[in-house]
Design a protein around this motif. Structure first.
Motif, PDB file in Angstrom:
ATOM      1  N   SER A   1       0.830  -1.211   0.000  1.00  0.00           N
ATOM      2  CA  SER A   1       0.000   0.000   0.000  1.00  0.00           C
ATOM      3  C   SER A   1       0.861   1.255   0.000  1.00  0.00           C
ATOM      4  O   SER A   1       0.517   2.258  -0.634  1.00  0.00           O
ATOM      5  CB  SER A   1      -0.939  -0.004   1.211  1.00  0.00           C
TER       6      SER A   1
ATOM      7  N   LEU B   1       0.917   4.000  -2.980  1.00  0.00           N
ATOM      8  CA  LEU B   1       0.676   5.415  -2.705  1.00  0.00           C
ATOM      9  C   LEU B   1       1.691   6.286  -3.427  1.00  0.00           C
ATOM     10  O   LEU B   1       1.336   7.228  -4.151  1.00  0.00           O
ATOM     11  CB  LEU B   1       0.730   5.675  -1.193  1.00  0.00           C
ATOM     12  N   TYR B   2       2.959   5.986  -3.246  1.00  0.00           N
ATOM     13  CA  TYR B   2       3.989   6.847  -3.835  1.00  0.00           C
ATOM     14  C   TYR B   2       4.125   6.651  -5.340  1.00  0.00           C
ATOM     15  O   TYR B   2       4.560   7.561  -6.048  1.00  0.00           O
ATOM     16  CB  TYR B   2       5.321   6.619  -3.119  1.00  0.00           C
TER      17      TYR B   2
ATOM     18  N   LEU C   1      -0.745  15.530  -1.987  1.00  0.00           N
ATOM     19  CA  LEU C   1      -1.467  14.258  -1.864  1.00  0.00           C
ATOM     20  C   LEU C   1      -2.959  14.507  -1.946  1.00  0.00           C
ATOM     21  O   LEU C   1      -3.433  15.495  -1.433  1.00  0.00           O
ATOM     22  CB  LEU C   1      -1.102  13.589  -0.521  1.00  0.00           C
TER      23      LEU C   1
END
Length: 338
Positions: free
Chosen positions: A316, A320-321, A338
């Motif tokens: 995860s 995300l990145y 973000l």
């Protein structure tokens, strides 16, 4: 030595009044029979002490009797000047009082012991705060102190960790405890011991109602129960990991609350022996996510469900990145958002 014990009994009776023989025996780590022999010795030396039998009996000095005892030993003199970090006294508003008290004690010490006591105050420092503890929320201990010393009940507005809303509690305080730089209120709620972090208290109101503590329970007793509850919580999941030796010290420091046994580390970092096996005890599977902070320096060997949990967490983070990186390529002005 018997003379030290007789002096201790005299001082305890002088400060506490009537004290049960069994309590004196426990405090001085001797038998009740020895305590009664010591009382006879004190009486024979001219001290007006007597024992009273019965349910509410005990050992007591004659009303109005006082004695001045100034003969401190060298070790006792040094012990008085090994004090905890001044932050604890400052939080209680006692910094100036502490300095004044130490000056008075120094003046009252026997002259031969003063140099050793002064050297101790300059050569020994006890700092109870942790390294890199981070910014701390300001703590107002005034209302908590008022309730503790006035023996009154408290009404707290309190925010628990992980919760956004506050809750309201009416509690019966035993006292305040400073542990590793953090202040706690020890109190009963509905007759059961509870622990409240002072920096999570949003407001505290001292009530007119007298405190309702459990009979025979002191602050130290309640704290011991709560301390054990925190430190000796049962672990439900046994986890085996291997740790790179070059990160073992950091691993042992950060994961200390979860270690079920200390790993043996007597080898050298030479390839095949570069890993050390350690065993943890976790309350829930999710706690294993803390191992991500060690990156590839820690590998979970068992059980499979814990490996899978950490793998999901790592995936995860990667996802995300990766999405952030893709957005920044498509829209450079959004990089870092973000």
């Amino acid at each position: 030595m018997k003379s030290d014990r007789l002096l201790s009994i005299l001082l305890l009776l002088q400060t506490r009044g009537r004290v049960p023989a069994h309590e004196l025996a426990a405090r001085l780590e001797v038998s009740v029979r020895t305590i009664y022999r010591d009382v006879e010795a004190l009486s024979a030396s001219g001290v007006p002490v007597y024992a009273e039998r019965g349910r509410h009996g005990g050992i007591e000095l004659l009303a109005g009797f006082r004695t001045d005892v100034t003969g401190l030993t060298a070790d006792e003199s040094r012990a008085l000047f090994i004090l905890a970090a001044q932050g604890a006294h400052a939080a209680l508003g006692l910094d100036s009082a502490l300095g004044s008290a130490l000056r008075k004690v120094m003046a009252a010490l026997p002259a031969p012991h003063r140099p050793a006591a002064e050297a101790t105050s300059r050569r020994i420092l006890v700092d109870a705060t942790r390294w890199k503890g981070g910014p701390q929320r300001s703590v107002d201990l005034a209302s908590l102190q008022d309730a503790v010393f006035a023996d009154r009940r408290l009404r707290l507005r309190y925010r628990h960790s992980g919760e956004r809303e506050t809750r309201t509690y009416t509690v019966d305080p035993y006292g305040l405890v400073a542990k590793a730089g953090v202040w706690y209120l020890v109190a009963d709620r509905r007759g059961l011991p509870r622990l409240f972090r002072a920096d999570r208290v949003r407001s505290a109101a001292v009530l007119d109602d007298p405190v309702r503590r459990r009979s025979g329970v002191e602050l130290a007793d309640a704290w011991e129960v709560l301390r054990r509850r925190v430190e000796e919580r049962p672990g439900g999941i046994d986890v085996t990991v291997r740790v790179r030796r070059d990160r073992l010290d950091l691993f042992l420091r950060l994961m200390a609350p979860y270690l079920s046994e200390l790993p043996e580390d007597e080898g050298e970092d030479d390839g095949a022996s570069a890993w050390v096996t350690a065993r943890l005890s976790l309350g829930v599977v999710g706690e294993a996510r803390q191992l991500l902070q060690f990156s590839d320096r820690v590998e979970i060997l068992s059980p499979p469900e814990v490996r899978a949990e950490v793998a999901r967490a790592a995936a995860s983070v990667t996802d995300l990145y990766q999405r952030v990186s893709e957005r920044s390529v498509q829209n450079p002005s959004s990089e870092g958002l973000l």
